[in-house]
Design a protein around this motif. Structure first.
Motif: not given
Length: 272
Positions: A245-254
Motif C-alpha cells: 500500500h505504501d509503495r503504491i502511494l509513495f510513487g504518486q505526486p505529493r
C-alpha cells in the motif's frame, strides 16, 4: 422539493466556497434560515442576498472559542437554536516533517480541521439539547482520515482525529434527540483540490455532493461517503499489505506544501 427542506435553522461554517457554499445554497433554496460562517465577506454577502431575511453573515476564526460563542449567541438571539450545524470549515496542504516551517502548518491545520469542529458545536449543544427536538451535528472529515498518506501527514492526522472525535460525541449523545454525522468526501472539485498533481478518481461536483450529504443526514445516515464507490476503493486498498500500500502511494505526486505552486492558502500561515 429537496431533502434540505426538512431543516429549518442551520449553521454552516466554511460557507465561502466549495462544499460549504453549495450546502448553504441548497439550504437557502429549501427555505431554511442559515448562519453563513466564513472568512471571505463578498462571497458570504452574495449568499445572504439570496434570502436577506433568513441569513446572517459571520467572520470568526473557527478555532477561536470566544469568537464562535459570540457568533452562536447572536444567531440564537435572532432565530433560536438550530436544528442543523455543519462544521465544514477546513484547510489542506502538503506536509514534510523534516521541514521546521511545516510544524506551524500542522498546528494550524489541527486548530482549524479538528479543534474548529468542537468550537463550532460547543455553543449550540446545550441549547439544541434543551429544545428536546431532533437536531443534527455534522462534521466534514475526509477519506484521508482513514489512512495516512505520504506527504499529507498533517491533513490526514487532522481528519483521523476528527473521525474519532465524532465517534465519541455520537456515543455521548445517543440518549438524546441529537444525531452526529461523519462525512467522508473523496475528491470534490473545490479550491482545496485545484492544485493537486495526482489522479482524483470519482471527482464530484460540490452541488451534487451537497445534495447527497443533506439527503443522507435527513435520512439519519451516520456515516456518509461521497461518492460511495470511492469509499469501497479506499477499503480495498486498505486491505493490501502495508508495505505494498505504501509503495503504491509513495510513487504518486505529493500535495503542494505552503509556498509551493498550486498550494491553497491556510489562514494564519504566511508564505515563506
Amino acid at each position: 422539493m429537496t431533502r434540505s427542506r426538512s431543516f429549518h435553522n442551520a449553521v454552516v461554517t466554511g460557507a465561502c466556497g466549495g462544499l460549504g457554499q453549495a450546502l448553504a445554497r441548497e439550504l437557502i433554496a429549501g427555505g431554511a434560515r442559515v448562519a453563513l460562517v466564513g472568512l471571505q465577506r463578498p462571497a458570504l454577502d452574495a449568499l445572504a442576498a439570496l434570502a436577506p431575511g433568513r441569513c446572517a453573515v459571520y467572520q470568526p476564526d473557527v478555532s477561536d472559542a470566544a469568537a464562535m460563542q459570540a457568533m452562536a449567541t447572536d444567531w440564537m438571539n435572532r432565530f433560536g437554536a438550530p436544528d442543523l450545524v455543519i462544521a465544514n470549515a477546513g484547510v489542506a496542504g502538503g506536509f514534510d516533517t523534516a521541514q521546521a516551517s511545516d510544524l506551524a502548518v500542522m498546528r494550524r491545520m489541527l486548530e482549524i480541521n479538528l479543534l474548529g469542529v468542537a468550537t463550532t458545536f460547543q455553543p449550540f449543544l446545550e441549547p439544541m439539547r434543551a429544545r428536546g427536538q431532533r437536531g443534527a451535528l455534522v462534521g466534514v472529515a475526509s477519506l484521508a482520515g482513514w489512512r495516512g498518506m505520504p506527504g499529507n501527514g498533517a491533513y490526514c492526522a487532522s481528519k483521523a482525529g476528527l473521525i474519532a472525535y465524532l465517534q465519541s460525541l455520537r456515543a455521548e449523545l445517543r440518549p438524546t434527540a441529537l444525531s452526529v454525522h461523519t462525512i467522508s468526501p473523496g475528491y470534490l472539485r473545490t479550491a482545496l483540490t485545484a492544485g493537486n498533481r495526482f489522479a482524483m478518481p470519482g471527482l464530484l461536483e460540490p452541488d451534487e455532493a451537497a445534495r447527497r450529504l443533506l439527503a443522507g443526514v435527513a435520512a439519519g445516515t451516520e456515516h456518509i461517503v461521497l461518492p460511495r464507490r470511492i469509499g469501497w476503493l479506499a477499503r480495498l486498498l486498505g486491505m493490501l499489505p502495508a508495505r505494498l500500500h505504501d509503495r503504491i502511494l509513495f510513487g504518486q505526486p505529493r500535495k503542494p506544501r505552503v509556498g509551493e505552486a498550486g498550494a491553497t492558502e491556510i489562514p494564519g500561515i504566511h508564505k515563506p
